[in-house]
Write a protein that holds these residues in place. Structure first.
Motif, mmCIF file in Angstrom:
data_model
loop_
_atom_site.group_PDB
_atom_site.id
_atom_site.type_symbol
_atom_site.label_atom_id
_atom_site.label_comp_id
_atom_site.label_asym_id
_atom_site.label_seq_id
_atom_site.Cartn_x
_atom_site.Cartn_y
_atom_site.Cartn_z
ATOM 1 N N LEU A 140 -4.451 -5.923 25.230
ATOM 2 C CA LEU A 140 -4.147 -5.283 24.282
ATOM 3 C C LEU A 140 -4.824 -5.477 22.976
ATOM 4 O O LEU A 140 -5.139 -4.581 22.038
ATOM 5 C CB LEU A 140 -2.604 -5.521 24.023
ATOM 6 C CG LEU A 140 -1.886 -5.110 24.968
ATOM 7 C CD1 LEU A 140 -0.277 -5.443 24.662
ATOM 8 C CD2 LEU A 140 -1.705 -3.550 25.406
ATOM 9 N N VAL A 141 -5.302 -6.867 22.800
ATOM 10 C CA VAL A 141 -6.175 -7.137 21.434
ATOM 11 C C VAL A 141 -7.409 -6.621 21.467
ATOM 12 O O VAL A 141 -7.868 -5.968 20.702
ATOM 13 C CB VAL A 141 -6.151 -8.608 21.526
ATOM 14 C CG1 VAL A 141 -7.012 -9.240 20.222
ATOM 15 C CG2 VAL A 141 -4.565 -9.250 21.111
ATOM 16 N N THR A 142 -8.107 -6.587 22.544
ATOM 17 C CA THR A 142 -9.382 -6.043 22.921
ATOM 18 C C THR A 142 -9.179 -4.280 22.590
ATOM 19 O O THR A 142 -9.958 -3.842 21.755
ATOM 20 C CB THR A 142 -9.799 -5.901 24.216
ATOM 21 O OG1 THR A 142 -9.844 -7.402 24.632
ATOM 22 C CG2 THR A 142 -11.218 -5.608 24.397
ATOM 23 N N ASP A 143 -8.426 -3.830 22.984
ATOM 24 C CA ASP A 143 -8.064 -2.377 22.583
ATOM 25 C C ASP A 143 -7.887 -1.928 21.207
ATOM 26 O O ASP A 143 -8.406 -1.139 20.527
ATOM 27 C CB ASP A 143 -6.934 -1.850 23.458
ATOM 28 C CG ASP A 143 -6.608 -0.255 22.983
ATOM 29 O OD1 ASP A 143 -7.530 0.432 23.543
ATOM 30 O OD2 ASP A 143 -5.607 -0.076 22.397
ATOM 31 N N LEU A 144 -7.251 -2.935 20.449
ATOM 32 C CA LEU A 144 -6.973 -2.923 18.997
ATOM 33 C C LEU A 144 -8.081 -3.024 18.348
ATOM 34 O O LEU A 144 -8.273 -2.191 17.465
ATOM 35 C CB LEU A 144 -5.686 -3.886 18.591
ATOM 36 C CG LEU A 144 -4.555 -3.509 18.946
ATOM 37 C CD1 LEU A 144 -3.433 -4.634 18.419
ATOM 38 C CD2 LEU A 144 -3.899 -1.899 18.163
ATOM 39 N N ILE A 145 -9.055 -3.953 18.729
ATOM 40 C CA ILE A 145 -10.240 -4.322 17.928
ATOM 41 C C ILE A 145 -11.072 -3.148 18.167
ATOM 42 O O ILE A 145 -11.782 -2.673 17.358
ATOM 43 C CB ILE A 145 -10.799 -5.573 18.587
ATOM 44 C CG1 ILE A 145 -10.058 -6.755 18.036
ATOM 45 C CG2 ILE A 145 -12.329 -5.730 17.869
ATOM 46 C CD1 ILE A 145 -10.400 -8.141 18.839
ATOM 47 N N ASP A 146 -11.074 -2.790 19.242
ATOM 48 C CA ASP A 146 -11.926 -1.309 19.582
ATOM 49 C C ASP A 146 -11.589 -0.041 18.864
ATOM 50 O O ASP A 146 -12.726 0.558 18.479
ATOM 51 C CB ASP A 146 -12.123 -1.214 21.208
ATOM 52 C CG ASP A 146 -12.797 -2.381 21.715
ATOM 53 O OD1 ASP A 146 -13.654 -3.145 21.240
ATOM 54 O OD2 ASP A 146 -12.810 -2.118 23.258
ATOM 55 N N ARG A 147 -10.427 0.051 18.832
ATOM 56 C CA ARG A 147 -9.851 1.118 18.145
ATOM 57 C C ARG A 147 -10.086 1.267 16.548
ATOM 58 O O ARG A 147 -10.318 2.352 15.855
ATOM 59 C CB ARG A 147 -8.547 1.620 18.296
ATOM 60 C CG ARG A 147 -8.301 2.120 19.925
ATOM 61 C CD ARG A 147 -7.026 2.773 20.006
ATOM 62 N NE ARG A 147 -5.971 1.636 20.150
ATOM 63 C CZ ARG A 147 -4.627 2.003 20.054
ATOM 64 N NH1 ARG A 147 -4.483 3.132 19.342
ATOM 65 N NH2 ARG A 147 -3.936 1.156 19.960
ATOM 66 N N PHE A 148 -9.886 -0.009 15.955
ATOM 67 C CA PHE A 148 -9.496 0.002 14.607
ATOM 68 C C PHE A 148 -10.722 -0.762 13.695
ATOM 69 O O PHE A 148 -10.761 -0.148 12.531
ATOM 70 C CB PHE A 148 -8.375 -0.340 14.133
ATOM 71 C CG PHE A 148 -7.261 0.444 14.834
ATOM 72 C CD1 PHE A 148 -6.888 1.661 14.124
ATOM 73 C CD2 PHE A 148 -6.272 0.201 15.814
ATOM 74 C CE1 PHE A 148 -5.864 2.493 14.769
ATOM 75 C CE2 PHE A 148 -5.296 0.938 16.274
ATOM 76 C CZ PHE A 148 -5.320 1.967 15.861
ATOM 77 N N TYR A 149 -11.362 -1.442 14.286
ATOM 78 C CA TYR A 149 -12.348 -2.512 13.445
ATOM 79 C C TYR A 149 -13.618 -2.095 13.680
ATOM 80 O O TYR A 149 -14.071 -1.606 14.718
ATOM 81 C CB TYR A 149 -12.150 -3.766 13.769
ATOM 82 C CG TYR A 149 -10.648 -4.157 13.282
ATOM 83 C CD1 TYR A 149 -9.958 -3.869 12.367
ATOM 84 C CD2 TYR A 149 -9.960 -5.374 14.199
ATOM 85 C CE1 TYR A 149 -8.543 -4.382 11.921
ATOM 86 C CE2 TYR A 149 -8.717 -5.894 13.812
ATOM 87 C CZ TYR A 149 -8.102 -5.349 12.763
ATOM 88 O OH TYR A 149 -6.861 -5.853 12.432
ATOM 89 N N PRO A 150 -14.490 -2.154 12.776
ATOM 90 C CA PRO A 150 -15.895 -1.770 12.813
ATOM 91 C C PRO A 150 -16.525 -2.797 14.089
ATOM 92 O O PRO A 150 -16.184 -3.751 14.013
ATOM 93 C CB PRO A 150 -16.442 -2.195 11.403
ATOM 94 C CG PRO A 150 -15.394 -2.074 10.619
ATOM 95 C CD PRO A 150 -14.059 -2.584 11.291
#
Length: 467
Positions: A140-150
């Motif tokens: 879930l953390v990997t997905d959030l980083i990929d979706r929202f952070y540069p």
């Protein structure tokens, strides 16, 4: 003939190759080089802060601020490297405010300091999410980083959280707030003692995003050796012209300043229950309740994944010992009582409990509290190869009389050892190429001793009479 940007040797202390500092905006056609206007630039990293922050000071004698204009939507990019390394670092920060503005007496140039944050910090601040998520926390953390952070220069460091799945519902929360909630339910699946090594942190470094337990960070091999004594580099072979050097020799960096700071803070550690606490749970679904005591000396297993090794003949990583004596009363007298309401199968049979706080909070709090049991503030020449979350080997001299130095050696084995870089400030003085410098100030911490604490006390000191 190599240019100043191509050189691979240090010309002076605190040497740096600054290739450029640019100012850009989504409304500007192309980046503007401002390296000649910049006086200084700082970037701060901390494992307990999610994102990078910084400051930049410019000398503005051309009314750059009003003409460009700089209004809090601009990006500053610095491209730099330490001459010893080929790898060039490029860091982009966003201007988010003016800190100070001053005009020297009888001058027309304004000295202006701006506050900066990383691109990820700005994106996080303007992003609110309402959604449900389910799965492994690390996924879930990997997905959030990929979706929202540069994107960063390196792939994120995400420590696997095992096979346990969770289901979350987030009402209007920033990505970092969502990750913070996952931290409370995360323990490392790759650990020999997963619950005992909980204590995840989420932070951004110069090169990547990190989601990993603090105990995993401090178990990494050191990137460099720092010492407060002059150490001559010696060749790896008997040939004095052989450029190959041992890890120990090629990595030793002289400290410019080293100060011991707040350490073994027993009162605050006791206050949060780092050594002993009692935990109750009441399951509102199954109507069960239970109680478990936590005693640090018996239940902690912070060094379960650490492996003793020799980096070379001069640098050894010995067994790590606890910071307190096992029979001390702080290990057996609970200083905190915790209550955990929980639900079993409320999200369905695949998700079991809705929280693992009852199982891992005691270990998470203890690990984070004891992380800085020994701390130093050090200053040294800048290194583009070192970021927060790395470890260094700190080699410190003995503070004993000369008579004992002959038998004990120059270095203090207790104070020396592997330290985690908890926070770091990269400070650049920028101007003409001859005056450019790069320094780093680091807070380094460790959570172990080399010599175990016992129930005995040494009482024979040279020049000190017993009462």
């Amino acid at each position: 003939m190599s240019t100043s940007n191509d050189r691979t040797i240090m010309d002076k202390q605190n040497d740096v190759v600054i290739e450029d500092v640019t100012l850009s905006s989504q409304y500007a056609p192309e980046p503007l080089s401002i390296v000649k206007s910049v006086m200084s630039l700082s970037i701060f990293e901390d494992i307990l802060s999610h994102f990078l922050i910084g400051e930049i000071t410019i000398a503005d004698g051309i009314n750059l601020v009003d003409k460009y204009p700089i209004v809090g939507r601009e990006f500053v990019t610095i491209t730099f490297r330490t001459p010893l390394y080929d790898d060039t670092k490029e860091v982009t920060m966003r201007i988010v405010g003016q800190k100070t503005r001053a005009k020297p007496e009888n001058g027309v140039t304004d000295i202006i300091t701006f506050r900066m944050v990383s691109e990820a910090a700005y994106v996080d601040s303007i992003t609110q999410i309402s959604e449900s998520l389910d799965g492994k926390n690390s996924d879930l953390v990997t997905d959030l980083i990929d979706r929202f952070y540069p994107k960063k220069a390196e792939a994120p460091l995400i420590s696997d959280t095992g096979s346990t799945k969770f289901k979350y519902v987030f009402p209007f929360q920033r990505p970092s707030q969502m990750i913070d909630q996952m931290i409370t339910n995360s323990s490392p699946g790759d650990s020999q003692s997963p619950d005992e090594n909980s204590g995840y942190v989420f932070f951004e470094s110069l090169t990547k995003y990190n989601y990993t337990p603090v105990n995993f960070l401090i178990e990494k091999d050191p990137k460099a050796i720092f010492s407060n004594i002059k150490i001559l580099r010696t060749p790896k072979t008997e040939n004095p012209n052989d450029p190959r050097l041992e890890f120990d020799d090629r990595s030793v960096v002289m400290l410019q300043k080293v100060n011991g700071i707040s350490s073994m803070d027993r009162m605050n550690q006791i206050k949060v229950g780092a050594f002993s606490n009692v935990n109750y749970f009441h399951d509102l679904t199954s109507k069960e309740w239970g109680k478990e005591e936590f005693k640090h000396s018996e239940n902690s297993d912070s060094y379960a994944d650490f492996q003793e090794k020799d980096l070379n003949e001069n640098t050894k990583l010995p067994k790590r010992e606890d910071v307190v004596f096992k029979d001390e009363n702080l290990n057996s007298n609970p200083s905190v009582i915790n209550f955990f309401p929980q639900h079993t199968n409320v999200q369905g049979p695949d998700f079991q409990k809705n929280s693992t706080d009852f199982d891992i909070q005691r270990h998470r709090v203890s690990n984070l509290s004891l992380l800085g049991d020994t701390q130093y503030q050090i200053e040294t020449t800048g290194s583009s190869n070192i970021t927060v979350g790395d470890t260094i080997f700190l080699r410190l001299t003995n503070n004993v009389p000369n008579t004992e130095m002959r038998t004990q050696g120059d270095f203090d084995e207790e104070k020396s050892g592997v330290y985690l870089i908890k926070s770091i400030q990269h400070f650049f003085v920028i101007g003409d190429k001859q005056s450019q410098i790069y320094k780093t100030a680091m807070r380094v911490v460790k959570n172990y001793r080399i010599n175990p604490v016992t129930n005995k006390s040494y009482s024979q000191f040279e020049g000190v009479n017993n009462a």
